[in-house]
Enzyme design. Sequence first.
Site: not given
Ligand SMILES: O=P(O)(O)OC[C@H]1O[C@H](O[C@H]2O[C@H](CO)[C@@H](O)[C@H](O)[C@H]2O)[C@H](O)[C@@H](O)[C@@H]1O
Length: 384
Positions: A127, A320
Amino acid sequence: MVKQNVMVTEEMAITAAAAAAGKVANSSPTHFSFPPPRGTVNFANFKKILTQLELNGSSGRINAWVDSMKASSPTQTRSSSLLVSPVGASHDDEEYDNWMKQHPSALEMFDEITAASNGKQIVMFLDYDGTLSPIVDDPDRAFMSENMRSAVREVARRFPTAIVSGRCRDKVSSFVQLAELYYAGSHGMDIEGPAKQPKHIKAKAKAVLFQPASEFLPMIDAVYKALVTKTESTPGARVENNKFCASVHYRCVDEKKWGALAEQVRSVLEDYPKLRLTQGRKVLEIRPTIKWDKGKALEFLLESLGFADCNDVLPIYIGDDRTDEDAFKVLRDRGQGIGILVSKFPKETSASYSLREPAEVMDFLHRLVDWKCRPSLKERARSV
Ligand SMILES: O=P(O)(O)OC[C@H]1O[C@H](O[C@H]2O[C@H](CO)[C@@H](O)[C@H](O)[C@H]2O)[C@H](O)[C@@H](O)[C@@H]1O
């Protein structure tokens, strides 16, 4: 299994919200399981309970959403309660220790993990956010370190490796910048094989470009625009277009406004019955109702790599958040492979092992590379 009573479950949150709204506990309950099937908060069910709660006024509805948002942001809800008590071991220490017994550190259990790969091809699934890059406030600045990039590069030299992310594929590949990887963006709804095919990829591996939700593109674009407009009045809210899905971030929204934001999202989604809602780390994810998720992407990639129905493969998936649970569950159901949850806090999970943070993920990747490079006993005997 983690004891149910030590977890803040979504069901508990919603029940608590219903109770707070004065809803009678013994009226026929709407059942919410946790984690919701396939990491999903079923929007139709959500709507059902919210309608019930509306009978008792909007405070119940708002509480239900907010409690669910808190329940899916356990680092936020649990961090203060997990502070170590100055006078000795607290109840939370005990809870954490119990959880660690059931989900031991993948670093401490490294030998057990590599022993399981005996005679098998390891395939790595990683991920991105919270696994390879630390969680930050601005999603556009969630960069991975050069050291992490080099660790992933070394892993990919030795094992087929895929990045599986909720982000759109172009965005995540521009963060990772490694052409030798498979990328599954939009929670697995946009999969592409490596631009540069590494030597170890089996000859029977297929060239890959797979987009099972392409018919939803115009709808996601429309819902994205509607969400941007609707949430404009909520300071700190941010909507991200992830091509086949959209994310509404509330990390920078004052907790007092979470209810208002949830209501805005709910009202937009009312017009889109073909979309569903899932939750990640301080993010509401809107995606098509198709039966496709990170678990299906993992199966698809194994098949594309020529490992369909094979016993000689060991998939390792590191992730995560809740959306990664679909992949952990696939591994658990297949009885094949290793799921590793990245978390500092006890969470209900189908993963078998844990790592605390991206820095530990990097250590794990380094150890895997060292282990792979180490000459086997046979090779050492031959060289004597
Ligand atoms: O599947 P992933 O690669 O873990 O993506 C899931 C989401 O991740 C991002 O959001 C998350 O990380 C951001 C940066 O650290 C944080 O600001 C946010 O609160 C988290 O939810 C991404 O921006 C999303 O589009 C993804 O879906």
